[in-house]
Write a protein that holds these residues in place. Structure first.
Motif, short mmCIF file in Angstrom:
data_model
loop_
_atom_site.label_atom_id
_atom_site.label_comp_id
_atom_site.label_asym_id
_atom_site.label_seq_id
_atom_site.Cartn_x
_atom_site.Cartn_y
_atom_site.Cartn_z
N MET A 1 35.81 35.12 44.41
CA MET A 1 36.55 36.25 43.89
C MET A 1 35.71 37.52 44.07
O MET A 1 34.50 37.45 44.14
CB MET A 1 36.94 36.01 42.44
CG MET A 1 35.83 36.06 41.43
SD MET A 1 36.43 35.72 39.76
CE MET A 1 34.89 35.41 38.97
N ASN A 2 36.38 38.65 44.17
CA ASN A 2 35.71 39.94 44.29
C ASN A 2 35.55 40.55 42.91
O ASN A 2 36.52 40.61 42.14
CB ASN A 2 36.53 40.91 45.14
CG ASN A 2 36.45 40.58 46.60
OD1 ASN A 2 35.40 40.19 47.10
ND2 ASN A 2 37.54 40.72 47.31
N ILE A 3 34.35 40.99 42.60
CA ILE A 3 34.06 41.63 41.32
C ILE A 3 33.67 43.07 41.57
O ILE A 3 32.72 43.35 42.31
CB ILE A 3 32.92 40.90 40.58
CG1 ILE A 3 33.32 39.47 40.27
CG2 ILE A 3 32.52 41.65 39.32
CD1 ILE A 3 34.50 39.34 39.35
N GLU B 1 29.01 51.86 43.28
CA GLU B 1 30.08 50.89 43.08
C GLU B 1 30.20 50.00 44.32
O GLU B 1 30.22 50.51 45.44
CB GLU B 1 31.41 51.60 42.84
CG GLU B 1 32.57 50.69 42.61
CD GLU B 1 33.87 51.46 42.38
OE1 GLU B 1 34.89 51.03 42.94
OE2 GLU B 1 33.84 52.48 41.67
N LEU B 2 30.25 48.69 44.09
CA LEU B 2 30.41 47.73 45.18
C LEU B 2 31.35 46.62 44.74
O LEU B 2 31.46 46.32 43.55
CB LEU B 2 29.07 47.10 45.57
CG LEU B 2 28.02 47.98 46.20
CD1 LEU B 2 26.70 47.22 46.33
CD2 LEU B 2 28.48 48.46 47.58
N GLN B 3 31.99 46.00 45.71
CA GLN B 3 32.72 44.76 45.48
C GLN B 3 31.76 43.62 45.84
O GLN B 3 31.26 43.56 46.95
CB GLN B 3 33.97 44.68 46.36
CG GLN B 3 35.03 45.68 46.03
CD GLN B 3 35.74 45.36 44.71
OE1 GLN B 3 35.93 44.21 44.35
NE2 GLN B 3 36.11 46.41 43.99
N ILE B 4 31.50 42.75 44.89
CA ILE B 4 30.59 41.63 45.13
C ILE B 4 31.39 40.34 45.06
O ILE B 4 32.12 40.10 44.09
CB ILE B 4 29.43 41.63 44.12
CG1 ILE B 4 28.61 42.91 44.33
CG2 ILE B 4 28.57 40.38 44.27
CD1 ILE B 4 27.40 43.04 43.48
N VAL B 5 31.26 39.53 46.09
CA VAL B 5 31.99 38.27 46.17
C VAL B 5 31.18 37.18 45.48
O VAL B 5 29.99 36.99 45.80
CB VAL B 5 32.26 37.88 47.64
CG1 VAL B 5 32.98 36.55 47.72
CG2 VAL B 5 33.06 38.97 48.34
N VAL B 6 31.80 36.51 44.53
CA VAL B 6 31.15 35.42 43.79
C VAL B 6 32.15 34.28 43.62
O VAL B 6 33.34 34.44 43.85
CB VAL B 6 30.66 35.90 42.39
CG1 VAL B 6 29.58 36.94 42.52
CG2 VAL B 6 31.80 36.41 41.55
N GLU B 7 31.62 33.14 43.17
CA GLU B 7 32.50 32.00 42.91
C GLU B 7 33.34 32.25 41.66
O GLU B 7 32.99 33.10 40.83
CB GLU B 7 31.67 30.73 42.73
CG GLU B 7 30.72 30.80 41.55
CD GLU B 7 29.77 29.63 41.48
OE1 GLU B 7 29.71 29.00 40.41
OE2 GLU B 7 29.11 29.35 42.49
N GLU B 8 34.42 31.54 41.53
CA GLU B 8 35.30 31.67 40.36
C GLU B 8 34.55 31.31 39.09
O GLU B 8 33.70 30.41 39.09
CB GLU B 8 36.51 30.74 40.50
CG GLU B 8 37.43 31.10 41.65
CD GLU B 8 38.28 32.33 41.39
OE1 GLU B 8 38.66 32.56 40.23
OE2 GLU B 8 38.57 33.05 42.36
#
Length: 80
Positions: free
Chosen positions: A1-3, A19-26
């Protein structure tokens, strides 16, 4: 998911953006998210402590980040 992740103070310099979109696991915990941040932005190791807020409320390491949450990385603040 994107945070959506917001950076403040010196952490903005480490991330290269405010500000950044960081991809992490659910359903990642704050503790695990901090690990992801340190892996991606190794200069965070130079900050002794920093707070994490989720949706404008300070969060402890056991809080789970959900889709749509906004996470803020807040360095220690000093002043007089």
């Amino acid at each position: 998911m994107n945070i959506k992740t917001l950076f403040f103070g010196i952490t903005t310099d480490f991330a290269g953006a405010s500000e950044l979109q960081i991809v992490v696991e659910e359903n990642i915990s704050i503790k695990d998210f901090k690990y992801v941040l340190k892996e991606r932005f190794n200069q965070l190791e130079n900050v002794n402590t920093y707070a994490i807020a989720v949706n404008e409320a300070y969060a402890t390491d056991d809080v789970i980040i959900k889709t749509g949450d906004v996470v803020a990385v807040i360095p220690p603040v000093s002043g007089g």
